[in-house]
Design a protein around this motif. Sequence first.
Motif, PDB file in Angstrom:
ATOM      1  N   VAL A 377     -20.235  -5.250 -71.758  1.00  0.00           N
ATOM      2  CA  VAL A 377     -19.246  -4.214 -71.473  1.00  0.00           C
ATOM      3  C   VAL A 377     -19.992  -3.014 -70.890  1.00  0.00           C
ATOM      4  CG1 VAL A 377     -17.558  -2.606 -72.437  1.00  0.00           C
ATOM      5  CG2 VAL A 377     -17.666  -4.976 -73.270  1.00  0.00           C
ATOM      6  N   LYS A 378     -19.593  -2.587 -69.681  1.00  0.00           N
ATOM      7  CA  LYS A 378     -20.250  -1.465 -69.007  1.00  0.00           C
ATOM      8  C   LYS A 378     -19.206  -0.416 -68.634  1.00  0.00           C
ATOM      9  CE  LYS A 378     -24.014  -1.400 -67.376  1.00  0.00           C
ATOM     10  NZ  LYS A 378     -25.271  -0.755 -67.852  1.00  0.00           N
ATOM     11  N   GLU A 379     -19.638   0.844 -68.612  1.00  0.00           N
ATOM     12  CA  GLU A 379     -18.769   1.915 -68.131  1.00  0.00           C
ATOM     13  C   GLU A 379     -18.766   1.906 -66.605  1.00  0.00           C
ATOM     14  OE1 GLU A 379     -20.079   5.607 -69.802  1.00  0.00           O
ATOM     15  OE2 GLU A 379     -18.859   5.336 -71.610  1.00  0.00           O
ATOM     16  N   VAL A 380     -17.576   1.945 -66.030  1.00  0.00           N
ATOM     17  CA  VAL A 380     -17.415   1.890 -64.573  1.00  0.00           C
ATOM     18  C   VAL A 380     -16.658   3.125 -64.097  1.00  0.00           C
ATOM     19  CG1 VAL A 380     -16.445   0.601 -62.624  1.00  0.00           C
ATOM     20  CG2 VAL A 380     -17.425  -0.634 -64.578  1.00  0.00           C
ATOM     21  N   LEU A 381     -17.224   3.822 -63.113  1.00  0.00           N
ATOM     22  CA  LEU A 381     -16.519   4.926 -62.466  1.00  0.00           C
ATOM     23  C   LEU A 381     -15.753   4.338 -61.291  1.00  0.00           C
ATOM     24  CD1 LEU A 381     -15.824   7.870 -61.879  1.00  0.00           C
ATOM     25  CD2 LEU A 381     -18.040   8.092 -60.708  1.00  0.00           C
ATOM     26  N   PHE A 382     -14.415   4.266 -61.426  1.00  0.00           N
ATOM     27  CA  PHE A 382     -13.590   3.638 -60.392  1.00  0.00           C
ATOM     28  C   PHE A 382     -13.362   4.603 -59.234  1.00  0.00           C
ATOM     29  CE2 PHE A 382     -12.660   0.691 -63.839  1.00  0.00           C
ATOM     30  CZ  PHE A 382     -12.742  -0.513 -63.149  1.00  0.00           C
ATOM     31  N   GLU A 383     -13.440   4.023 -58.012  1.00  0.00           N
ATOM     32  CA  GLU A 383     -13.421   4.869 -56.818  1.00  0.00           C
ATOM     33  C   GLU A 383     -12.234   4.629 -55.893  1.00  0.00           C
ATOM     34  OE1 GLU A 383     -17.275   4.414 -54.939  1.00  0.00           O
ATOM     35  OE2 GLU A 383     -18.060   6.005 -56.219  1.00  0.00           O
ATOM     36  N   ALA A 384     -11.915   3.365 -55.599  1.00  0.00           N
ATOM     37  CA  ALA A 384     -10.885   3.099 -54.594  1.00  0.00           C
ATOM     38  C   ALA A 384     -10.424   1.655 -54.679  1.00  0.00           C
ATOM     39  CB  ALA A 384     -11.443   3.380 -53.195  1.00  0.00           C
ATOM     40  N   ALA A 385      -9.369   1.355 -53.935  1.00  0.00           N
ATOM     41  CA  ALA A 385      -8.896  -0.024 -53.849  1.00  0.00           C
ATOM     42  C   ALA A 385     -10.000  -0.905 -53.280  1.00  0.00           C
ATOM     43  CB  ALA A 385      -7.655  -0.093 -52.969  1.00  0.00           C
ATOM     44  N   SER A 386     -10.136  -2.101 -53.809  1.00  0.00           N
ATOM     45  CA  SER A 386     -11.205  -3.007 -53.390  1.00  0.00           C
ATOM     46  C   SER A 386     -11.022  -3.464 -51.945  1.00  0.00           C
ATOM     47  CB  SER A 386     -11.249  -4.233 -54.305  1.00  0.00           C
ATOM     48  OG  SER A 386     -12.170  -5.184 -53.825  1.00  0.00           O
TER      49      SER A 386
END
Length: 433
Positions: A377-386
């Motif tokens: 399990v990792k922390e992810v900084l979400f940025e935009a649609a893939s």
Amino acid sequence: MKKVAFHTLGCKVNQYETQAMTELFEKANFTVVPDTETADVYVINTCTVTNVGDKKSRQFIRRAKKNNPYSIIAVVGCYAQTAPKEVLDIEGVNIVVGTNDRGKIVEYVEECAVDEKINVVDDIMQVKEFEELSVQEIKGKTRAFLKIQEGCNQYCAYCIIPYARGPIRSRRAPEIIKEVKTLVSNGFQEVVLTGIHVASYGKDLREKNALIELLKEVNRVDGLKRIRLSSLEPTLITEEFIKELAGLEKICPHFHLSLQSGSDSILKRMNRRYTTEEYRQIVHRIRWYYPKIALTTDIIVGFPGETDEDFETTYNFVEEMAFSDIHVFKFSPRKGTPAADFSDQVDGIKKHHRSEKLIALGLKMRAEYQSQFIGEVKEVLFEAASKDLEGFFEGLTDNYLKIVAPFQAGLEGQICNVLLEESKDEYITGKII
């Protein structure tokens, strides 16, 4: 209201400077439009690392003038700095600025007539102070690039940048901290500290341990979650530096550690200031403090004088270092650099084969690095649609793994826990938990 369009080539530093100039035009009541649209002013922020960069700059200059024959064309950046007369002679160019005095760009534009030509490029080697170009807001982004340093004193044999950017100049810490706080107040959780040669930060200020002391200050900013460093010189990573860095909990475990070649004889010809054994010890030192760190690097193949044996030595060294990713470049002679005049240039076909072989190794190492995190399990900084999967959102872990997960409303700019499920070529699929 007048319209301005920007076209940016090259590095993250250029992108930062374009954003700063964008804000200057917005304050002067210009409307910013895409570079494909008709505008009253076009600002081209150029790159000159390779001859290709110069060519792309010239192509866009001509395209912009076709969009609007009555527009003002301002050319700034590294190509403008190293060849101001050549740039000014391009049909349609009105203003040439270079890599200093970008803060006056609006003033130059407003004073210029459509049939006028202005060259304000100065001798960059005589510039001793960092030009303050701050950024308040970065539209459509979740990570903020922040320039802390300018110039380079290294003079690698293949590189034109010291001649385009001039000597090292460091930004004052209070101004950096002020900008970090502004960016955090605008919702950014990660800042990427960038510059032309970040490892030189503070040397011109005569401040002891300036970079690590700056990082400590940035680390103390409330609300900031991540600090990422851009490309680093290996010799920066002393035992004292890495030990203190490891004590800063917001530093991302991802370093881009420049290598360029795994052959000592080629490193010497390049005027790189380390040996492969020194580099090896530096990597071991980093991994002692950051066991699963993402280490990325740059490799130049086909540097003048690189034999088959030199290349195989490089290949084996890169494999031993087990990078998480590598960027491979075929050597391109750059006019104005010592290496362009070296007599033993390498055949283009050899460059191609060597490049392909190293790229394949890079893909293999990236897959191996990614695979060790499956099930975590990792922390992810979400940025935009893939861009890879429809209906998915993408973001980055602190160690620069690209993660895609099923779309959820409100993900942009948020840090979420994600279970990493399957490693693909360029990304890992995951499930938000």
